[in-house]
Design a protein around this motif. Sequence first.
Motif: not given
Length: 206
Positions: A195-199, A201-206
């Motif tokens: 969960y922490k890793r996916l969060q 990743d989601a905040k990382r700029p695309r």
Amino acid sequence: MKVPALVLFSIFATTAVESRADIYQVVSANGAIMLTNIHRTDRKLVRVARERPVQAKAPGVVKPVRKGPLKAPRYSLIVAQAAFEYDLPAELLHAVITTESNYDPTAVSPKGAAGLMQLMPGTARDLGVHDVFDPTANVRGGARYLKRMMKLFGNDLSLALAAYNAGPGAVLAYDRAIPPYPETQRYVPSVLKHYKRLQADAKRPR
């Protein structure tokens, strides 16, 4: 003396298709240089390329095919819809699926939990999930059950996950603490880590 490129290509292409053998150089009587993958004792051959050794496999041993996060995009829409419907973070549902089944919709545990979110038969019936192997029904049912656990344990994610794994009765029996079951003790940190890793990743700029 140079070997014509066409001859070299033909020899290596044939070798690649028919076998992976050593390549030898031989000089004919007229001085022409040829390459061959056939070893003959009546000619003076010079090995110019060696076949890579193939490791022998034990009979009957089949290398398992890993079913992993590469399948996540296939279920992204289903997860997003369930997350919206039950007001849960999509990353949390993905974390549960990763830990529970690693995105294998046909997964069945030794205890009988089945599908992407590993619903037990009794839990599936209670949630109205008639086909646990249907990804949409399974994820919706799992999300609904996880939301129920979140409400029961005051939005304490660790306790909700412990209840999802071991059942709410077990968490209540241990005075609202994570039960000392080895599986549950591994399960909760695993989901939280994903969960922490996916969060992140989601905040990382695309």
